[in-house]
Write an enzyme that holds these catalytic residues in place. Structure first.
Site, mmCIF file in Angstrom:
data_model
loop_
_atom_site.group_PDB
_atom_site.id
_atom_site.type_symbol
_atom_site.label_atom_id
_atom_site.label_comp_id
_atom_site.label_asym_id
_atom_site.label_seq_id
_atom_site.Cartn_x
_atom_site.Cartn_y
_atom_site.Cartn_z
ATOM 1 N N HIS A 154 0.888 -1.152 -0.022
ATOM 2 C CA HIS A 154 -0.174 0.103 0.069
ATOM 3 C C HIS A 154 0.645 1.060 -0.047
ATOM 4 O O HIS A 154 1.849 1.313 0.723
ATOM 5 C CB HIS A 154 -0.966 -0.049 1.255
ATOM 6 C CG HIS A 154 -1.815 1.204 1.431
ATOM 7 N ND1 HIS A 154 -2.825 1.524 0.540
ATOM 8 C CD2 HIS A 154 -1.455 2.400 1.898
ATOM 9 C CE1 HIS A 154 -3.250 2.752 0.820
ATOM 10 N NE2 HIS A 154 -2.344 3.385 1.807
ATOM 11 N N ASP A 206 -15.003 3.612 7.933
ATOM 12 C CA ASP A 206 -14.142 4.370 7.677
ATOM 13 C C ASP A 206 -14.705 5.267 6.620
ATOM 14 O O ASP A 206 -14.174 6.515 6.757
ATOM 15 C CB ASP A 206 -13.116 3.668 7.019
ATOM 16 C CG ASP A 206 -11.973 4.403 6.630
ATOM 17 O OD1 ASP A 206 -11.231 5.173 7.573
ATOM 18 O OD2 ASP A 206 -11.584 4.444 5.313
ATOM 19 N N ARG A 217 -14.260 13.552 8.837
ATOM 20 C CA ARG A 217 -13.048 14.122 8.938
ATOM 21 C C ARG A 217 -12.666 15.297 8.155
ATOM 22 O O ARG A 217 -12.092 16.242 8.454
ATOM 23 C CB ARG A 217 -12.110 12.942 9.121
ATOM 24 C CG ARG A 217 -12.040 12.182 10.373
ATOM 25 C CD ARG A 217 -11.219 10.793 10.322
ATOM 26 N NE ARG A 217 -9.835 11.183 9.725
ATOM 27 C CZ ARG A 217 -8.969 10.735 9.117
ATOM 28 N NH1 ARG A 217 -9.315 9.066 8.651
ATOM 29 N NH2 ARG A 217 -7.722 10.992 8.720
ATOM 30 N N SER A 225 -7.294 4.115 9.697
ATOM 31 C CA SER A 225 -8.215 4.271 8.336
ATOM 32 C C SER A 225 -7.432 3.302 7.308
ATOM 33 O O SER A 225 -8.120 2.598 6.788
ATOM 34 C CB SER A 225 -8.222 5.666 7.806
ATOM 35 O OG SER A 225 -8.852 5.734 6.467
ATOM 36 N N LYS A 239 -8.536 -1.024 6.124
ATOM 37 C CA LYS A 239 -8.833 -1.320 4.765
ATOM 38 C C LYS A 239 -7.891 -2.562 4.528
ATOM 39 O O LYS A 239 -8.355 -3.492 3.733
ATOM 40 C CB LYS A 239 -8.814 -0.330 3.901
ATOM 41 C CG LYS A 239 -9.905 0.692 4.046
ATOM 42 C CD LYS A 239 -10.060 1.492 2.972
ATOM 43 C CE LYS A 239 -8.934 2.710 3.151
ATOM 44 N NZ LYS A 239 -9.185 3.580 3.911
#
Length: 435
Positions: free
Chosen positions: A82, A161, A168, A183, A187
Site C-alpha cells: 500500500h 471508515d 473528518r 483508516s 482496509k
C-alpha cells in the site's frame, strides 16, 4: 454506555477501552450516533491522541464493521503493498507482475485517484477493456492461476471508515496519526492478505510533508499490523519530486511497461526492486531481501515480469497488445514543450504543483464524478540534480484542452522547477526501512 461519557473521557485525556471504542464504531456503522457526537470525539482524538492499544482497538473495530475478505482459497502466502499516495506513483503496475513472476501471490485491492494523486485503478483503465470490478470467485481463480490481480475495493469493505472519513474531511480532523493509521490499516487488514508492505511517502507531493511525521505514521501502522498478527513492514520514500518521469494515466502505464523491460527511470526502478525484494522476503520466497536483487533483475531481463502483466491484463479483459506495443496508446492532440528560462542545476521540483497541473490538463479529477482524459499528463525531461541551460526542455505537457486553458498551466509547470548554481547531491528514493 453513553457516547457523551466517551467524549468527555477522551476530552480529559484518558485512554478509551476496547469496549468503548467498539460501542463508538458500532454506533457510527449503524447510524445510531449523531454526526455531531462523532465529530466531537474525532476532535478530542486529534487533540488528545491515542495510545497503541487504543489505535489497534479502533483499527480492529473498523475492520469488523463490514466485509472481511477470505483469501484462504488462494494457495500460498498472499502479499500486498500500500502506498500513501503521491505524484507519478505507478509502482503497483510494476511490483504486482514482478513479484508474481516468482510464484508469489499478489491479491491487491486498490483505489482511484482524487486531486493531485493518481489512482492505480485509473491507470489500469487506461488500457482498453481492462475491468477492475471482478467477482470474488473470479478474483481468487485469477490469482491462483496467474499469480496477480489488481481490482477495486468492495463496496462493503470497512463502511465505518467511509463515514468517519467523510466527517473528518469537513471537520478539520484529518491530521491525526491514530485516525490516519486506523483508516489505512483497517482496509488493508480487511482485504485478507497475509503480509503488507507500506510505502509511506513524504515531501511536497505527499500527504505527510516531513520525514518525521511519515515515520510516526509508518511506525503506528506497523505496530497495528503486528498486534493483529500480520507481517507488516514499511519504507519511507521521497516525494519531494514526482516519482519517475511520467505523470498521467496512459503515460504512467507506458513508463511502468518500460520499467518491466529494464528501461525505466532510475528512481522508479530502484524503488520497485527494493520493495519487491522485501515482499519476496515476507512471502518466504527468499531468505533475505538482499539476496533477491540478481533474481529480480533476471526476471526483468528474461521478459517473465512483463509477461505477467500481459497475463493479468488479458485475464481482466484488457487488450494486452497495448502492453506489447505501447505506441498504440492514444496521444493527446496538443503536446507543448516547457523550456527553461534560466540555467543551473535543478534543486527542487514541486510535486504538488506538477500533480495539480496534470489534473487541470485532464489527467486527474477534483471530484469522483469527473471524467479523466487518459492521454493527458506531463513527462519530465529533467530531475533534481540535472544541469539545465536556457532553452533546455524541462517537460512535455500532453492535453486535449484548448490553448487558452493550457497556457496558464504551462507556466505552473515551469514554475514548479527551482534551480541552484551549485550541483546538489540527490537524495535516495528510500530513506528508511521499518519492520
Amino acid at each position: 454506555m453513553r457516547m457523551y461519557d466517551i467524549i468527555c473521557k477522551k476530552r480529559d485525556g484518558f485512554a478509551l477501552t476496547a469496549q468503548e471504542i467498539q460501542f463508538f464504531i458500532d454506533g457510527v456503522t449503524n447510524q445510531t450516533i449523531p454526526d455531531y457526537q462523532t465529530s466531537s470525539l474525532l476532535m478530542a482524538i486529534v487533540l488528545k491522541g491515542m495510545n497503541k492499544e487504543e489505535t489497534a482497538a479502533l483499527t480492529l473495530a473498523m475492520m469488523k464493521s463490514g466485509d472481511i475478505i477470505d483469501l484462504s482459497a488462494i494457495e500460498g502466502v498472499k502479499v500486498d503493498k500500500h502506498s500513501t499516495g503521491g505524484v507519478g506513483d505507478k509502482t503497483s503496475l510494476v511490483l504486482g507482475p514482478l513479484v508474481a513472476s516468482f510464484g508469489v501471490k499478489v491479491a491487491k485491492m486498490s483505489g482511484r485517484g482524487l486531486g493531485h494523486t493518481g489512482g492505480t485503478l485509473d491507470k489500469l483503465e487506461a488500457i482498453p477493456g481492462t475491468k477492475i470490478e471482478i467477482e470474488r470467485d473470479a478474483f481468487i481463480k485469477q490469482v491462483n492461476e496467474i499469480g496477480c490481480a489488481i481490482i477495486g475495493q468492495s463496496g462493503h469493505l470497512v463502511p465505518a471508515d467511509k463515514k468517519l472519513y467523510a466527517l473528518r474531511d469537513v471537520t478539520g480532523t484529518v491530521e491525526s496519526i491514530p485516525l490516519i493509521a486506523s483508516s489505512i490499516m483497517s482496509k488493508k487488514l480487511a482485504s485478507g492478505s497475509d503480509t503488507i508492505l507500506l510505502d509511506v511517502k513524504f515531501g511536497s507531493g505527499a500527504f505527510m510533508k516531513t520525514k518525521e511525521d511519515a515515520k510516526k505514521l509508518a511506525e503506528a501502522m506497523v505496530a497495528i499490523g503486528k498486534s493483529l498478527k500480520r507481517d507488516t513492514r514499511a519504507i519511507l520514500t521521497d516525494m519531494d519530486q514526482p516519482l519517475g518521469l511520467a505523470v498521467g494515466n496512459a503515460l504512467e502505464v507506458k513508463e511502468a511497461i518500460a520499467t518491466l523491460k529494464g528501461e525505466g527511470p532510475h528512481d522508479l526502478t530502484t524503488l520497485c526492486l527494493e520493495a519487491s525484494a522485501i515482499m519476496l522476503e515476507q512471502a518466504g520466497a527468499v531468505k533475505d531481501a538482499k539476496d533477491a536483487y540478481p533474481a529480480l533483475e533476471a526476471k526483468i531481463k528474461s521478459g517473465e515480469a512483463l509477461q505477467k502483466l500481459v497475463e493479468m491484463i488479458k485475464a481482466q479483459g484488457g487488450d494486452a497488445s497495448y502492453i506489447l506495443d505501447p505506441a498504440k496508446f492514444t496521444v493527446s492532440e496538443h503536446i507543448y514543450e516547457v523550456l527553461a528560462t534560466s540555467e543551473g542545476y535543478v534543486e527542487h521540483i514541486d510535486s504538488l504543483a506538477i500533480g495539480i497541473a496534470s489534473m487541470k490538463l485532464g489527467g486527474g479529477r477534483e471530484t469522483y464524478e469527473d471524467v479523466i482524459d487518459m492521454s493527458a499528463g506531463i513527462v519530465l525531461n529533467k530531475k533534481v540534480g540535472d544541469k539545465v541551460k536556457v532553452g533546455d526542455r524541462l517537460a512535455l505537457v500532453y492535453t486535449n484542452k484548448e490553448d487558452k486553458v493550457s497556457q496558464p498551466i504551462l507556466v505552473d509547470v515551469h514554475d514548479a522547477f527551482t534551480f541552484s548554481k551549485k550541483k546538489l547531491s540527490v537524495k535516495p528514493i528510500i530513506h528508511e526501512y521499518i519492520k
